[in-house]
Design a protein around this motif. Structure first.
Motif, PDB file in Angstrom:
ATOM      1  N   PHE A  57       0.876  -1.173   0.000  1.00 49.65           N
ATOM      2  CA  PHE A  57       0.000   0.000   0.000  1.00 49.65           C
ATOM      3  C   PHE A  57       0.911   1.220   0.000  1.00 49.65           C
ATOM      4  O   PHE A  57       1.817   1.314   0.828  1.00 49.65           O
ATOM      5  N   ALA A  58       0.667   2.154  -0.919  1.00 53.01           N
ATOM      6  CA  ALA A  58       1.622   3.254  -1.072  1.00 53.01           C
ATOM      7  C   ALA A  58       0.954   4.591  -1.346  1.00 53.01           C
ATOM      8  O   ALA A  58      -0.087   4.667  -1.985  1.00 53.01           O
ATOM      9  N   ASN A  59       1.583   5.633  -0.831  1.00 50.87           N
ATOM     10  CA  ASN A  59       1.317   7.011  -1.196  1.00 50.87           C
ATOM     11  C   ASN A  59       2.691   7.651  -1.312  1.00 50.87           C
ATOM     12  O   ASN A  59       3.142   8.356  -0.427  1.00 50.87           O
ATOM     13  N   PRO A  60       3.404   7.338  -2.395  1.00 48.60           N
ATOM     14  CA  PRO A  60       4.793   7.758  -2.494  1.00 48.60           C
ATOM     15  C   PRO A  60       4.947   9.208  -2.908  1.00 48.60           C
ATOM     16  O   PRO A  60       4.086   9.794  -3.551  1.00 48.60           O
ATOM     17  N   GLY A  61       6.072   9.748  -2.518  1.00 47.56           N
ATOM     18  CA  GLY A  61       6.482  11.073  -2.957  1.00 47.56           C
ATOM     19  C   GLY A  61       7.692  10.923  -3.855  1.00 47.56           C
ATOM     20  O   GLY A  61       8.034   9.823  -4.282  1.00 47.56           O
ATOM     21  N   THR A  62       8.360  12.018  -4.110  1.00 54.75           N
ATOM     22  CA  THR A  62       9.488  11.987  -5.034  1.00 54.75           C
ATOM     23  C   THR A  62      10.648  11.137  -4.535  1.00 54.75           C
ATOM     24  O   THR A  62      11.349  10.521  -5.328  1.00 54.75           O
ATOM     25  N   THR A  63      10.859  11.082  -3.231  1.00 51.24           N
ATOM     26  CA  THR A  63      12.002  10.323  -2.711  1.00 51.24           C
ATOM     27  C   THR A  63      11.768   8.820  -2.714  1.00 51.24           C
ATOM     28  O   THR A  63      12.698   8.061  -2.479  1.00 51.24           O
ATOM     29  N   LEU A 114      -4.723   7.467  -1.854  1.00 54.52           N
ATOM     30  CA  LEU A 114      -4.707   8.921  -1.998  1.00 54.52           C
ATOM     31  C   LEU A 114      -4.192   9.656  -0.767  1.00 54.52           C
ATOM     32  O   LEU A 114      -3.827  10.818  -0.855  1.00 54.52           O
ATOM     33  N   ALA A 115      -4.189   9.013   0.374  1.00 56.06           N
ATOM     34  CA  ALA A 115      -3.708   9.647   1.600  1.00 56.06           C
ATOM     35  C   ALA A 115      -2.879   8.639   2.388  1.00 56.06           C
ATOM     36  O   ALA A 115      -3.173   7.442   2.384  1.00 56.06           O
ATOM     37  N   GLY A 140      -3.978   2.436   7.481  1.00 51.87           N
ATOM     38  CA  GLY A 140      -5.205   1.727   7.831  1.00 51.87           C
ATOM     39  C   GLY A 140      -5.457   0.537   6.923  1.00 51.87           C
ATOM     40  O   GLY A 140      -5.873  -0.533   7.379  1.00 51.87           O
ATOM     41  N   ALA A 141      -5.189   0.696   5.634  1.00 50.01           N
ATOM     42  CA  ALA A 141      -5.391  -0.401   4.685  1.00 50.01           C
ATOM     43  C   ALA A 141      -4.427  -1.550   4.973  1.00 50.01           C
ATOM     44  O   ALA A 141      -4.816  -2.719   4.935  1.00 50.01           O
ATOM     45  N   LEU A 190       5.433   5.173   2.738  1.00 53.86           N
ATOM     46  CA  LEU A 190       4.977   6.487   3.186  1.00 53.86           C
ATOM     47  C   LEU A 190       6.000   7.537   2.811  1.00 53.86           C
ATOM     48  O   LEU A 190       7.168   7.238   2.591  1.00 53.86           O
ATOM     49  N   HIS A 191       5.572   8.796   2.781  1.00 51.55           N
ATOM     50  CA  HIS A 191       6.455   9.869   2.337  1.00 51.55           C
ATOM     51  C   HIS A 191       6.840  10.835   3.459  1.00 51.55           C
ATOM     52  O   HIS A 191       7.968  11.278   3.517  1.00 51.55           O
ATOM     53  N   LEU A 192       5.908  11.168   4.325  1.00 46.89           N
ATOM     54  CA  LEU A 192       6.158  12.214   5.308  1.00 46.89           C
ATOM     55  C   LEU A 192       6.133  11.689   6.739  1.00 46.89           C
ATOM     56  O   LEU A 192       5.653  10.594   7.012  1.00 46.89           O
TER      57      LEU A 192
END
Length: 112
Positions: A31-37, A57-58, A64-65, A81-83
């Motif tokens: 499960f992902a919400n990746p950013g640039t890094t 999307l979040a 949770g997923a 995760l990104h942040l």
């Protein structure tokens, strides 16, 4: 010091090796919400067909997923995760999942 890898191993990236190791340990979904890094890891998902990526999307949805999947399927899930804020959410959910069944693994980006 060991010699550098030869042949096919020399062509694999660290991201591919990480995902292959996760697959060998039973991870079938990420499960992902990746950013640039985290793009290097997202790009490596194509090289490991045994792991199915799910884009969320979040980042709180990601945690949770993964928790819900782990509890229902009784299988491990990987999160990207990104942040830092969602990282604390992951720790919060992991704390409350401890008496139950929690089998999520976290990969968090450079901004964490």
């Amino acid at each position: 010091m060991s010699p550098p890898p030869q042949g096919k191993d020399a062509e694999r990236t660290g991201a591919e090796r990480m995902l292959e190791a996760a697959s060998e340990l039973g991870v079938e979904i990420v499960f992902a919400n990746p950013g640039t890094t985290e793009m290097w890891l997202v790009g490596a998902l194509d090289s490991v067909p045994a792991i199915r990526p799910v884009l969320c999307l979040a980042e709180t949805v990601v945690t949770g997923a993964a928790d819900g999947y782990g509890r229902m399927a009784r299988k491990p899930a990987l999160t990207i995760l990104h942040l830092a804020r969602p990282l604390t959410m992951f720790c919060y959910e992991f704390f409350f999942a401890f008496p139950e069944y929690c089998n999520s693994t976290l990969e968090s980006g450079k901004n964490s």
